[in-house]
Structures are given as C-alpha cells and as structure tokens.
Motif scaffolding. Structure first.
Motif, short mmCIF file in Angstrom:
data_model
loop_
_atom_site.label_atom_id
_atom_site.label_comp_id
_atom_site.label_asym_id
_atom_site.label_seq_id
_atom_site.Cartn_x
_atom_site.Cartn_y
_atom_site.Cartn_z
N GLN B 194 -28.64 1.06 42.38
CA GLN B 194 -28.02 2.37 42.63
C GLN B 194 -26.63 2.44 41.99
N GLU B 195 -25.89 1.37 42.16
CA GLU B 195 -24.53 1.34 41.59
C GLU B 195 -24.59 1.34 40.06
N ALA B 196 -25.55 0.58 39.53
CA ALA B 196 -25.70 0.56 38.07
C ALA B 196 -26.04 1.96 37.55
N SER B 197 -26.92 2.64 38.26
CA SER B 197 -27.31 4.00 37.86
C SER B 197 -26.11 4.92 37.88
N ARG B 198 -25.29 4.76 38.91
CA ARG B 198 -24.11 5.61 39.03
C ARG B 198 -23.17 5.37 37.84
N ARG B 199 -23.01 4.12 37.49
CA ARG B 199 -22.05 3.81 36.43
C ARG B 199 -22.52 4.23 35.05
N VAL B 200 -23.82 4.14 34.79
CA VAL B 200 -24.29 4.52 33.45
C VAL B 200 -24.62 6.00 33.36
N GLY B 201 -24.74 6.65 34.53
CA GLY B 201 -24.94 8.10 34.52
C GLY B 201 -26.38 8.55 34.48
N PHE B 202 -27.31 7.66 34.69
CA PHE B 202 -28.72 8.06 34.80
C PHE B 202 -29.45 7.01 35.64
N GLN B 203 -30.66 7.34 36.03
CA GLN B 203 -31.42 6.43 36.89
C GLN B 203 -31.88 5.21 36.07
N VAL B 204 -31.35 4.08 36.41
CA VAL B 204 -31.75 2.85 35.72
C VAL B 204 -33.13 2.45 36.21
N THR B 205 -33.96 2.05 35.27
CA THR B 205 -35.33 1.67 35.65
C THR B 205 -35.44 0.16 35.78
N GLU B 206 -36.31 -0.28 36.66
CA GLU B 206 -36.56 -1.72 36.78
C GLU B 206 -38.07 -1.95 36.79
N LEU B 207 -38.46 -3.17 36.49
CA LEU B 207 -39.88 -3.48 36.49
C LEU B 207 -40.38 -3.60 37.93
N ALA B 208 -41.59 -3.14 38.14
CA ALA B 208 -42.20 -3.37 39.45
C ALA B 208 -42.38 -4.88 39.61
N PRO B 209 -42.22 -5.40 40.83
CA PRO B 209 -42.30 -6.86 41.02
C PRO B 209 -43.56 -7.47 40.41
N GLY B 210 -44.67 -6.75 40.50
CA GLY B 210 -45.92 -7.29 39.96
C GLY B 210 -45.97 -7.29 38.44
N ASP B 211 -45.06 -6.58 37.82
CA ASP B 211 -45.05 -6.48 36.36
C ASP B 211 -44.11 -7.48 35.70
N VAL B 212 -43.36 -8.19 36.51
CA VAL B 212 -42.44 -9.19 35.95
C VAL B 212 -43.28 -10.40 35.50
N PRO B 213 -43.06 -10.89 34.29
CA PRO B 213 -43.86 -12.02 33.80
C PRO B 213 -43.81 -13.21 34.74
N ALA B 214 -44.91 -13.93 34.75
CA ALA B 214 -45.02 -15.10 35.63
C ALA B 214 -43.92 -16.10 35.32
N GLY B 215 -43.41 -16.70 36.36
CA GLY B 215 -42.36 -17.71 36.19
C GLY B 215 -40.96 -17.15 36.34
N LEU B 216 -40.86 -15.82 36.32
CA LEU B 216 -39.54 -15.20 36.49
C LEU B 216 -39.41 -14.62 37.89
N GLN B 217 -38.18 -14.62 38.39
CA GLN B 217 -37.96 -14.03 39.71
C GLN B 217 -38.15 -12.51 39.63
N PRO B 218 -38.80 -11.93 40.63
CA PRO B 218 -39.10 -10.50 40.54
C PRO B 218 -37.88 -9.60 40.71
#
Lengths: 189, 404
Positions: B194-218
């Motif tokens: 939310q804070e990142a979105s506020r600072r850049v001026g638009f809704q920052v998108t993130e990957l859905a937890p299930g879409d994060v490649p295996a081995g990486l923290q979601p």
C-alpha cells in the motif's frame, strides 16, 4: 544462447495448424491496400509498416480465421489495422499531452522541419490539420471516411465496421458532414 | 414539378450512396425524385459538397506510391525473421514457419532510443556495481522503450562526456532526487504494498503466492526508489572557457546561456522475491515505475538542446548515430544495453490475461540471469531474475499489469 522459446505446449494439446501458403497468399493480397489505409491513418511509412506487421502477426495466431473466405479475412485485417493504428495514435497523443502539460515539450519546434521548403511544410501542415480533424470524429465515422477514401467498397466497409451495407451511406454522409464542420471550425479558430 | 405526397424523401445516406453508384447503376427513382424535389436537391448538393471536400482533404493523406514488390517481400520476410543478428534466438522448429510475434529489424533499427541526455542521465542513476537485476531495474524509466547498443569503450566515453557536464554549467538535484548512495539506501528499506503504491502513484502489482517460482518466498520485500527532478543548466561562458582551455572548438550559442535540460524521474517500486535458503542467490525482482518526462527551461527547445548535447565532443559516434536515427525520440527512452554482456531482443511480451505488449527481453551472456521490460498502460514494468528467459516469460504471463 538467449532462449526465448515459449514453453512447449502440453502433450494433450493438438499442435497448432498453421497454413503458411494460405498466410502468404493473404499477405500478398491484402498488404498493399492495408498499407494505404494505415498510411492515411498514421501519416508515415514506419508507423504504417509497424502497424501492419503487428496486424499480420495477429493473423498468424488466428489459425481458424485462415480457413475463412478472403473477404472475411480482409474485413478482419482492416478492423485490426484500424484499431491498432488508432491505439498507436492515442498513445502518441497522450504522450505528447503529458509532456506538454508538464511544460516539457515545445510542440511547435518538435514538429517543425526546418530544412524543408516552405511548400512542403505547408502541405505537411495541411495533412496534420486533416489528421487532427479526423481524430476528433467518433471512431466509426473516422474509420468509415478512411476506408471509403482509401477506395474500399460499401460492402467492404460494411464488413469491416460490422454494419449493414444499407447503413454505410448514412454513416459516410454524417462522417463527411462532421469532418467538414470540424475542419472549418479548426481552421477558423 | 413536386414528388407525390406518398413518395418519401430519401435521407442523406441514400443520396450519398446514390452519388457513389455512378450514372450506370444509380437508382432511377432517386434521379427522378432529385429532379422534382427542391428539398432533396438542396440535401443532395450539400452531400455532394461534403463528399468532395472530404475527398480533396483526405486524398493527400495517402502514400506517394503503393509499396513495391520488393518492399512487400521485405515486409513478409520480416515477419519470418526469427533472429536478430546481434541476438541469436532459438525458436522451436515447429514455430519456424509462423511469423514471429514481435517486431523485427524495423523495431530494432528504430530501436535506438530517446535523447542522449535522457539516456545518459539514466545511466548516471544506475547504481554502479549493483547486481544484474538492479542494473536492469534501474533503467525502468520511459514510456516507450528502445535499445541503444553500447560497447565497454562507448560506455566509458559516455560516462566521461557526461561527467564533463558540470564543467559546462551546473547539474542540480533538487526536489528529492537521491544520490546514488541515498538511492541504494532507500532501496534497502522495506515498505508495504500500500505504501509503495502511494509513493509511486499507482497500484503496484504483486504476484499471487501460487505464481511465485518454486524455491522463492511468496512474500516479496518491497522497496521504493524515490523519483525526482534533475536539471542541467548550461553556462555558456563556462562552457566556452572549458572547451577553449582544452583546445576544442565547440559552438555554444548565446541563447543556450541559462537554458536547462529538465529530467523528471518517476519513483519506482521494486518487489524482490528471495530464496528461502539464505545460501542461495536465486532471486526474482519485479519493478514498476511511471514515466520519464524531459524538457527544457529557457530559450531553447528540447530539439535544440538534444542536438547540442548530441554534438558534444567525446560522445561515441555509433551511439550518436543510433540516437539520431530515432523516429519518435520525444517519447522513446533508450535502454543502454552493453552488448558485450547482454543479448537483447525486441518482441511482444505476454502478461496475465493474454495481453501482449511490445518490450525488450534481455539475457546476460553467462546464462544465469534474464530480464524483460515492457511499457504497459502508461507504466514501465520490469522483471529480472536468476533464471532462464523462458522461465522468466512464464512468470510474466502470470503478472497482472492492470489497466490505465
């Protein structure tokens, strides 16, 4: 080696059918006229060629469409070409507006061609004026005008715009009236 | 003579079609009606005048000539061209006859960027010695992307040329534009989405937890690089003195005195997905930013300032040639790509929902990292990770770049 291959299709999915000779035939048949259409809309060769490239790339993905009659494919290509061209113009306009709003773009200087003879500049300005007026028209009117004055028949225009052939005359008449009104309004302001 | 009361007057559309039908095929009833009805004569005349006006206005819009056979063949061949000379690309055999879903040589030829000033200002902001991902992500600034190929020699020359800018005037970093150190420091602080979105001026998108490649923290670590404004204000006397002292003949017109190049850099959000294993270097970074705006203050236009900067002594000729070749340089940001380290390809890149955008795919020559940059919906999105390009493209297909 840069490996950019799309992931292999799952085994269960049938291999895509792509009829290269059919695609070639369609390309050769429609490219020249579409080039004229895109050029009228966009105003320069590079933009027209890029738009047509993307248009035909999309056709290449539409395997089922390749099996349809030429007239149907032609209408689809014109529609895609006009849409992509309009998107491109919109993006360019927004970009210019943003820069202008920010006081960051000297449009007069940016668009001038100081090395060109005055007569060429005048013609270029006239063309720019026509395109500005076209941009003010509703999309369907603009497309109808461009198609008709690129030499397409009423039937082809109807197929492209998805309207009855009997409606093309009235759409065209309204478009030409609106074009004239807007152009004269722009010229007098 | 007037039409009978039962005879309805045709509308303007019918008259318009009648005009186009030509004398041989025109409806004879309309001809009779036109000769008898004063109102329709007026309508017909108006429709005819409008049609003529439109024809005469639109006629000059057409190309001077239709494309030649050779040009059509070239356009067709470009659709098939699967590989760029400097970026060997392996495509699956099954797809070889299908036109590649990307722009080929034209995009690449035109793909040579924005104003040199923007490119080089961007280069100045790039944290030196940062990881591969950071190098890519630091360049997510533009509204249209293009590649400027740079060699190690030309990189050095560009850097040196721009280091001399302070000898030609002043380089101001007001309004919060961070120094490299401050930018690095800012990137260390983790913030909420939310804070990142506020600072850049638009809704920052993130990957859905299930879409994060295996081995990486979601859950990503989110940081924001602050944006800001950079001004390079030219001092004509200072510049002339500098070049005279070096025995170089550089024309600095008087009107450039006090003029400034102004570069507004947007804030950028970086989402870093890191490995759960502290000993692993696996990482995926998703960067998002708005667009750069560039302009001038003073008595010179952006075109003039660009021309002046491109003519500065010391800039490599091949870089200048690439930048001067740009068609839409007002809206195109050059991405300097060190061709000795990175291969690149301009292509359509598919995001979530099947939406495809023109962008750049980059791959480092060691085979351990890849990156992609697209301009979508008025923003720049970049992905970089320690993975192969095909795996990165998979991740991108699962990223929602939203709508404008």
């Amino acid at each position: 080696v840069l490996d950019v291959a799309d992931p292999p299709a799952p085994q269960t999915r049938p291999a895509p059918r792509f009829d290269a000779s059919r695609f070639d035939a369609l390309f050769r048949r429609f490219y020249p006229d579409l080039y004229g259409l895109a050029y009228r809309l966009l105003g320069n060769r590079g933009a027209a060629e890029d738009t047509l490239q993307e248009t035909f790339v999309r056709l290449s993905r539409a395997d089922a469409l390749l099996e349809r009659p030429d007239a149907e494919v032609g209408a689809w290509l014109r529609r895609v070409c006009l849409n992509l061209g309009a998107n491109r113009l919109r993006d360019e306009r927004r970009a210019r507006e943003r820069l202008t709003r920010a006081g960051r773009l000297d449009l007069a200087a940016a668009q001038s061609d100081l090395g060109a003879p005055a007569s060429l500049l005048l013609r270029a300005e006239e063309r720019a004026g026509v395109r500005r007026t076209l941009a003010r028209l509703p999309a369907r009117q603009r497309d109808c005008l461009l198609l008709r004055h690129s030499g397409y028949s009423y039937a082809e225009i109807a197929d492209t715009l998805g309207v009855a052939i009997g409606s093309v005359g009235v759409l065209l008449a309204r478009a030409e009236q609106a074009f004239r009104d807007h152009y004269q309004e722009d010229s007098s302001s | 003579m007037t039409p009978t009361p039962a005879e309805t007057c045709p509308d303007a559309g019918q008259w318009r079609a009648w005009l186009d039908d030509g004398p041989g095929r025109a409806d004879a009833r309309l001809a009779r009606h036109a000769s008898a009805c004063a109102a329709c004569q007026h309508t017909l005349e108006q429709v005819r005048e409008n049609a003529l006006f439109a024809r005469e206005s639109l006629q000059p819009l057409g190309p001077a000539r239709p494309p030649t056979e050779a040009e059509i063949a070239t356009a067709r061949a470009r659709l098939d061209d699967p590989a760029e000379p400097a970026a060997p690309v392996r495509l699956p055999a099954a797809a070889s006859s299908r036109p590649a879903a990307r722009f080929g040589q034209r995009w690449r030829a035109a793909a040579a960027g924005v104003a040199a000033a923007v490119a080089l200002t961007g280069a100045l902001l790039t944290p030196q010695g940062a990881a591969l991902a950071s190098q890519f992500l630091a360049q997510f600034r533009s509204e249209q992307l293009a590649v400027v190929e740079v060699s190690p020699q030309s990189q050095q020359a560009i850097q040196q040329t721009f280091q001399t800018l302070s000898n030609l005037g002043t380089v101001e970093h007001p309004q919060g534009m961070p120094t490299r150190g401050a930018a690095r420091e800012a990137s260390q602080a983790s913030v909420s989405l939310q804070e990142a979105s506020r600072r850049v001026g638009f809704q920052v998108t993130e990957l859905a937890p299930g879409d994060v490649p295996a081995g990486l923290q979601p859950t990503p670590r989110i940081s924001v690089f602050p944006g800001g404004t950079i001004r390079f204000r030219l001092d004509a006397a200072k510049a002339r003195a500098y070049y005279q002292a070096r025995g170089q003949n550089v024309n600095v017109p008087a009107k450039f005195d006090g003029a400034a190049l102004v570069v507004n850099m947007p804030a950028a959000a970086l989402l870093s997905y890191q490995s759960a294993d502290p000993n692993s270097h696996q990482e995926l970074v998703l960067g998002q930013a708005g667009e750069v705006t560039v302009g001038t203050e003073g008595n010179v236009s952006l075109d003039e300032m660009r021309a002046f900067l491109l003519d500065l002594p010391g800039l490599p000729a091949d870089t200048v040639a690439q930048l001067k070749a740009l068609k839409d340089w007002h809206t195109t940001l050059p991405i300097p790509v060190p061709v000795d380290k990175v291969q690149w390809q301009a292509r359509g890149i598919e995001t979530k929902g099947g939406k495809s955008y023109q962008g750049l795919l980059l791959n480092d020559n060691s085979g351990v990292g890849s990156a992609a940059i697209v301009q979508a919906n008025g923003r720049i999105y970049g992905w970089a990770g320690s993975m192969k390009a095909r795996d990165l493209l998979d991740v991108i297909k699962r990223t929602d770049v939203g709508s404008r």
